[in-house]
Design a protein around this motif. Sequence first.
Motif, PDB file in Angstrom:
ATOM      1  N   HIS A  85       0.681  -1.126  -0.042  1.00  0.00           N
ATOM      2  CA  HIS A  85      -0.178  -0.018   0.213  1.00  0.00           C
ATOM      3  C   HIS A  85       0.691   1.330  -0.011  1.00  0.00           C
ATOM      4  CE1 HIS A  85      -3.546   2.098   0.447  1.00  0.00           C
ATOM      5  NE2 HIS A  85      -3.208   3.029   1.513  1.00  0.00           N
ATOM      6  N   HIS A  86       2.281   1.340   0.474  1.00  0.00           N
ATOM      7  CA  HIS A  86       2.715   2.517   0.864  1.00  0.00           C
ATOM      8  C   HIS A  86       4.147   2.183  -0.005  1.00  0.00           C
ATOM      9  CE1 HIS A  86       0.369   4.164   3.837  1.00  0.00           C
ATOM     10  NE2 HIS A  86       0.291   2.844   4.304  1.00  0.00           N
ATOM     11  N   GLY A 127       5.653   9.887   6.496  1.00  0.00           N
ATOM     12  CA  GLY A 127       4.541   9.494   5.600  1.00  0.00           C
ATOM     13  C   GLY A 127       3.417   8.741   6.152  1.00  0.00           C
ATOM     14  N   LEU A 128       3.776   7.769   6.829  1.00  0.00           N
ATOM     15  CA  LEU A 128       2.683   6.974   7.398  1.00  0.00           C
ATOM     16  C   LEU A 128       1.785   7.746   8.754  1.00  0.00           C
ATOM     17  CD1 LEU A 128       5.109   3.722   8.370  1.00  0.00           C
ATOM     18  CD2 LEU A 128       3.496   4.035   6.680  1.00  0.00           C
ATOM     19  N   GLU A 129       2.616   8.665   9.552  1.00  0.00           N
ATOM     20  CA  GLU A 129       1.862   9.376  10.323  1.00  0.00           C
ATOM     21  C   GLU A 129       0.855  10.338   9.471  1.00  0.00           C
ATOM     22  OE1 GLU A 129       3.782  12.923  12.034  1.00  0.00           O
ATOM     23  OE2 GLU A 129       3.582  11.864  14.028  1.00  0.00           O
ATOM     24  N   ALA A 130       1.300  10.625   8.542  1.00  0.00           N
ATOM     25  CA  ALA A 130       0.343  11.463   7.725  1.00  0.00           C
ATOM     26  C   ALA A 130      -0.920  11.053   7.015  1.00  0.00           C
ATOM     27  CB  ALA A 130       1.124  12.443   6.474  1.00  0.00           C
ATOM     28  N   HIS A 131      -0.572   9.581   7.027  1.00  0.00           N
ATOM     29  CA  HIS A 131      -1.684   8.732   6.566  1.00  0.00           C
ATOM     30  C   HIS A 131      -2.695   8.118   7.549  1.00  0.00           C
ATOM     31  CE1 HIS A 131       0.627   8.590   2.640  1.00  0.00           C
ATOM     32  NE2 HIS A 131      -0.457   8.558   2.018  1.00  0.00           N
ATOM     33  N   GLY A 132      -2.447   8.719   8.663  1.00  0.00           N
ATOM     34  CA  GLY A 132      -3.123   8.354   9.779  1.00  0.00           C
ATOM     35  C   GLY A 132      -2.664   7.135  10.401  1.00  0.00           C
ATOM     36  N   LEU A 133      -1.429   6.612  10.458  1.00  0.00           N
ATOM     37  CA  LEU A 133      -0.931   5.324  11.188  1.00  0.00           C
ATOM     38  C   LEU A 133      -0.622   5.832  12.504  1.00  0.00           C
ATOM     39  CD1 LEU A 133      -1.138   4.315   8.242  1.00  0.00           C
ATOM     40  CD2 LEU A 133       0.600   2.676   9.047  1.00  0.00           C
ATOM     41  N   SER A 136       5.182  14.977   9.914  1.00  0.00           N
ATOM     42  CA  SER A 136       4.621  15.163   8.768  1.00  0.00           C
ATOM     43  C   SER A 136       4.331  16.725   8.362  1.00  0.00           C
ATOM     44  CB  SER A 136       3.324  14.436   8.707  1.00  0.00           C
ATOM     45  OG  SER A 136       2.404  14.851   9.647  1.00  0.00           O
ATOM     46  N   LEU A 173       5.878   5.297  -1.471  1.00  0.00           N
ATOM     47  CA  LEU A 173       6.480   6.017  -0.173  1.00  0.00           C
ATOM     48  C   LEU A 173       7.961   5.701   0.073  1.00  0.00           C
ATOM     49  CD1 LEU A 173       6.403   8.351   2.183  1.00  0.00           C
ATOM     50  CD2 LEU A 173       5.073   6.717   3.533  1.00  0.00           C
ATOM     51  N   THR A 221      -1.649   1.125  15.530  1.00  0.00           N
ATOM     52  CA  THR A 221      -1.892   0.472  14.246  1.00  0.00           C
ATOM     53  C   THR A 221      -0.441  -0.124  14.190  1.00  0.00           C
ATOM     54  OG1 THR A 221      -2.990   2.170  13.325  1.00  0.00           O
ATOM     55  CG2 THR A 221      -1.907   0.867  11.677  1.00  0.00           C
TER      56      THR A 221
END
Length: 344
Positions: free
Chosen positions: A3-4, A20-26, A339, A7, A30
């Motif tokens: 999925h990433h 980047g993971l933090e910006a996607h809500g992880l 992020s 990135l 998670t």
Amino acid sequence: MHHHRALCERAVSPLEIAAGLEAHGLTDRTAARYRHRDVFALAEELYARTPAGPAEPPPPVIPAPHLDAGARAGWTLLALLPGAACLATAGVLRLTEGALGGGARAAVTLTGALLACLALRLCLRRGPLRAPEGAGRAGLYACWLLSFAVYGEELIAQVISGGPDGPWQPSPAPLLGLAAAIAPAAWCAHLFTVRARRRLDGSRALEEFGAGVRPLLLGAVALFLCALLPLLHLAGLGLGGTGTPVAAAALGVLFFLARLLAAHGLPGPGTVALAAACAVEAAAPALVLAARLPGLDPLARPVHALVEAGGTGAVPALACGAAALGLLVHASAALSRASAHTRT
């Protein structure tokens, strides 16, 4: 990883993947589902497992020192223009007092206001105060707050005394002080951004980065306030202002925090804070006027108590100060995320 993948393939460090993971809500919760203690540990495994992309990005070009200094000089000069326009307008009005009629003085004031607005627009399109995603409706709310800073105290005084019953006497000193403070605001935002990115490059975990950025934010706000208060005091001395400019200082901090968040891609919270301050300032005279209706006397009691305790300037001071404090709390959390400092 699937999925990433984009990135992970273009990342140059695990911390970039974590941002980047933090910006996607992880979140760490998670990451625990994938048997990792936090997002950074998950990012390290993704960085190690993902092969490099088919085309390696070119290495970043580090600007030459003289070019970087030239860019700083450019946006610093632009940040000085609004204060210079306001100062020139005030000087012309002071020198021609008694020599020009009301219409001519109004034309000079209007010309100076247009020049200051154009200069402000230019300086907000370059440098550390530039908002890449725009500021939404923040400009409309800023116009209201600036207008209230100039005419609000006189309006509240007339409404409480039974009016409004005449033209409002303007207080242009806060406007001049705030315009002159744009240059210090740009430099404080620049210092915060540079030091936050340096900490991002040297941090090994998101918690470490967040703990280091919060003092930087508080230091930037304190440094701006130390520059703002003398400018407001000097503007008051030059234009005949009275009292301590608490309301104007609170408004300046509110503007600084809102623009700092917008410059880091977060314009929404600043817009909400500006709208809340506008609502409180508009509610104060509205409540006093509504209290004149039969049976609605209690509506004006909070406004009367506030004015008796701190004068008419207590209303904008409370509105802007509460909004700035709430925005500072939000900014300390939002700007401590990695992020918010990724380079686009």
